[in-house]
Design a protein around this motif. Structure first.
Motif, PDB file in Angstrom:
ATOM      1  N   ILE A 131       0.835  -1.206   0.000  1.00  0.00           N
ATOM      2  CA  ILE A 131       0.000   0.000   0.000  1.00  0.00           C
ATOM      3  C   ILE A 131       0.869   1.256   0.000  1.00  0.00           C
ATOM      4  N   VAL A 132       1.912   1.226   0.837  1.00  0.00           N
ATOM      5  CA  VAL A 132       2.829   2.366   0.872  1.00  0.00           C
ATOM      6  C   VAL A 132       3.535   2.524  -0.473  1.00  0.00           C
ATOM      7  N   GLY A 133       3.949   1.400  -1.059  1.00  0.00           N
ATOM      8  CA  GLY A 133       4.615   1.460  -2.355  1.00  0.00           C
ATOM      9  C   GLY A 133       3.708   1.984  -3.446  1.00  0.00           C
ATOM     10  N   PHE A 134       2.421   1.660  -3.390  1.00  0.00           N
ATOM     11  CA  PHE A 134       1.483   2.168  -4.394  1.00  0.00           C
ATOM     12  C   PHE A 134       1.312   3.677  -4.259  1.00  0.00           C
ATOM     13  N   LEU A 135       1.358   4.178  -3.020  1.00  0.00           N
ATOM     14  CA  LEU A 135       1.192   5.617  -2.815  1.00  0.00           C
ATOM     15  C   LEU A 135       2.419   6.409  -3.269  1.00  0.00           C
TER      16      LEU A 135
END
Length: 320
Positions: A46-50
């Protein structure tokens, strides 16, 4: 009302360490470890997608530093552009970047779960050395990745100038990101090479003198590995990777020599003594007096008669 203290049983780590954990409990612990590791990866994803846009901008830096990557748009303003060959390439690339970032961000979680499952089977000193090597491996990998990022810029400049198209050149975005991530991963893994040598030396498998005697083979294999593994066809990345691996090899040999000297390994027991040197031990001479008197031997008692053995009726011997 009487209060009773409930005695807690041994922890999961203690039960796994002393071998009292059953197979079903091992499987249940593995399931729990995988569950928490998966949660860490999902949170990192999720952090990587953001932050995928920022990461892509960082990865495209070496490409956008080239003058040949800038083309004018419909308003005549130059822009750094990539080519896309498929309709889903942009989304797939964002998911791929998010996965890479998720592995890095979630590394503390899934690495801890992996270590918590493996650590009970190790001895105390093995766990201590594992902490030290993991603490060294992370900075080495990051150093190799940072070096590869700067190598990519020189490699792209060489590729663009050596090719037949020397003006406006646009690269396919998925192939370019794969090229950059492969270089980062390759340099990071190659920088872990001295740790393997140090592990062999610290465990007593190979001495420092034996490691130093392999320097010709190691240098040759370093250049051969760099020539085959690097996706860069230019000589800059290959030579730099091989030179870094050779330098790290000699640094590891130096640390191995210090470790052997600390442990006194490889030195003969009396190597520092001269052949004609007398022993420093003082000779102690004590007079020998008269020996103590010896008593007369006592008579031996008459042996008692042996009882008659029982018959073997209705019995079986060892053979039948």
């Amino acid at each position: 009302m009487a209060l009773t203290l409930r005695r807690r049983g041994p922890s999961t780590f203690a039960k796994a360490a002393d071998g009292s954990m059953t197979l079903l409990e091992h499987v249940r612990e593995l399931r729990n470890r995988l569950f928490w590791a998966s949660l860490g990866l999902v949170a990192g994803l999720i952090v990587g997608f953001l932050v995928s846009d920022w990461v892509f901008h960082l990865l495209s830096g070496p490409y956008c530093d080239l003058d040949s990557s800038w083309v004018p748009n419909k308003f005549g303003v130059p822009e750094c552009r990539f080519l896309t060959l498929g309709a889903t390439d942009s989304l797939v690339l964002r998911l791929k970047i998010a996965l890479w970032v998720g592995l890095v961000v979630g590394a503390p979680v899934w690495l801890y779960q992996l270590w918590a499952f493996v650590a009970p089977g190790l001895h105390r000193h093995e766990r201590k050395w594992a902490y030290i090597f993991v603490g060294i491996a992370a900075p080495l990998f990051m150093g190799g990745a940072v070096l590869a990022y700067f190598v990519v810029g020189h490699s792209l400049r060489f590729i663009m100038e050596a090719g037949v198209l020397r003006q406006s050149q646009q690269l396919e975005v998925v192939a370019y990101v794969d090229f950059v991530t492969t270089m980062l991963l390759l340099f990071g893994v190659a920088f872990e090479f001295p740790l393997i040598l140090l592990m062999l030396n610290f465990t007593g498998v190979v001495s420092a003198k034996r490691l130093l005697s392999w320097w010709r083979i190691v240098v040759f294999l370093s250049f051969g590995f760099a020539a085959v593994a690097t996706p860069d066809p230019g000589p800059f990345g290959m030579t730099l990777l091989a030179a870094c691996m050779s330098l790290l090899y000699f640094l590891a040999v130096g640390v191995a020599f210090l470790n052997d000297r600390r442990r006194g390994r490889g030195e003969p027991m009396y190597g520092s003594l001269d052949d004609n040197e007398l022993s420093p031990m003082e000779e102690e001479q004590q007079p020998i007096g008269a020996s103590d008197p010896i008593d007369a031997p006592a008579p031996i008692e008459k042996p008692s008669p042996v009882s008659q053995p029982l018959p073997l009726t209705d019995h079986f011997d060892d053979v039948t």
